[in-house]
Design an enzyme around this catalytic site. Structure first.
Site, PDB file in Angstrom:
ATOM      1  N   LYS A   1     129.318 -37.661   4.270  1.00  0.00           N
ATOM      2  CA  LYS A   1     130.170 -37.133   3.380  1.00  0.00           C
ATOM      3  C   LYS A   1     129.467 -36.647   2.039  1.00  0.00           C
ATOM      4  CE  LYS A   1     134.407 -39.678   4.838  1.00  0.00           C
ATOM      5  NZ  LYS A   1     135.505 -40.031   4.287  1.00  0.00           N
TER       6      LYS A   1
ATOM      7  N   ASP B   1     140.282 -36.835   0.706  1.00  0.00           N
ATOM      8  CA  ASP B   1     140.108 -38.277   0.629  1.00  0.00           C
ATOM      9  C   ASP B   1     140.928 -39.018  -0.502  1.00  0.00           C
ATOM     10  OD1 ASP B   1     138.988 -38.954   3.296  1.00  0.00           O
ATOM     11  OD2 ASP B   1     137.006 -39.047   2.442  1.00  0.00           O
TER      12      ASP B   1
END
Length: 278
Positions: free
Chosen positions: A76, A113
């Site tokens: 990420k 997210d």
């Protein structure tokens, strides 16, 4: 954010990348929605190691059928080096979990997210609250980003490396303390596990939840297994809980619309959850 032309969104494929990747439920989620909406596209899982990340993006950029990808651990943060950061996420969240290709062929990074994490607790009044967060990776960055905007007062950030945790608190402008993983929990209103600890194949997360007040909420981002030891312990204390599927489905819904041009059919969430926990 620019997207591929809408006439082409209902073909091709998207995927999720990570190392490991076999645990991912993203193909089941997106496949369920594609079938519900009768979209003739595909969503796959791709095992990509850290050493193969640059080559992965180079190859997918040349594939006209590739709509984009979701990103899970451990990529990420590193994925930011291979895409355009038009939303200045490096300076804000510091991590991405979704990549799209626009009509000019550019790869654009974004992050779903934070929205996915916050949706299940959006009705919780966190203004001035004290919270505890486990982990200091890409998922924790999205959590801290959301918590900052929710107006929390104090964050206890527990991590194997407290120095890294301290750097994150500073980066997000949060008051609090950086603690080692074995430190006692503070009496927080919200406890979030944003680490892979407790996930299948990972070390356990042994925590004493006694310091938490009776009205605390325990939120575990891990979804494999769905019933983690952390959530089981919280329920024995009759604490409110949120499991990892809540965030997983929430962030996936945002990405789905970016990939395929249609809102995810969230009215079918109950049916989807039944499939995912089989």
């Amino acid at each position: 954010m620019s997207q591929p032309p809408s006439t082409s969104l209902k073909t091709g494929y998207a995927e999720v990348i990570g190392d490991p990747i076999s645990h991912s439920k993203s193909p089941a989620i997106h496949g369920f929605w594609l079938e519900k909406l009768d979209i003739d596209a595909d969503y796959r899982a791709a095992h990509v190691t850290p050493d193969g990340l640059a080559d992965y993006f180079a190859r997918r950029k040349r594939d006209p059928d590739w709509r984009g990808c979701n990103i899970t651990i451990p990529h990420k943060e590193a994925a930011l080096d291979h895409v355009e950061d038009r939303g200045e996420l490096r300076a804000s969240i510091g991590a991405i979990n979704t990549v799209l290709r626009d009509e000019d062929g550019a790869l654009i990074g974004t992050n779903t997210d934070a929205a996915g994490f916050y949706a299940p607790i959006s009705g919780m009044d966190l203004e001035g609250a004290s919270v505890a967060v486990i982990g200091a990776g890409g998922a924790a960055r999205a959590v801290l980003f959301a918590l900052k905007r929710a107006g929390v007062a104090q964050v206890a950030l527990l991590n194997r490396t407290p120095l890294k945790a301290a750097g994150l608190l500073t980066a997000f402008g949060l008051q609090g303390q950086a603690l080692p993983l074995d430190a006692p929990l503070p009496p927080a209103a919200l406890l979030v596990n944003a680490s892979p600890l407790g996930m299948s194949g990972q070390p356990p997360l042994p925590l004493d939840l006694d310091p938490l007040p009776a009205d605390a909420l325990v939120y575990d981002l891990v979804y494999a297994p769905l019933e983690t030891d952390l959530l089981a312990t919280a329920r024995k204390r009759n604490l409110a809980t949120v499991d990892g599927l809540e965030m997983l489905i929430g962030q996936a819904a945002v990405a789905f619309e970016l990939f395929f041009g249609e809102p995810a059919p969230r009215d079918d969430d109950a049916e989807l959850r039944e499939i995912l926990i089989r």
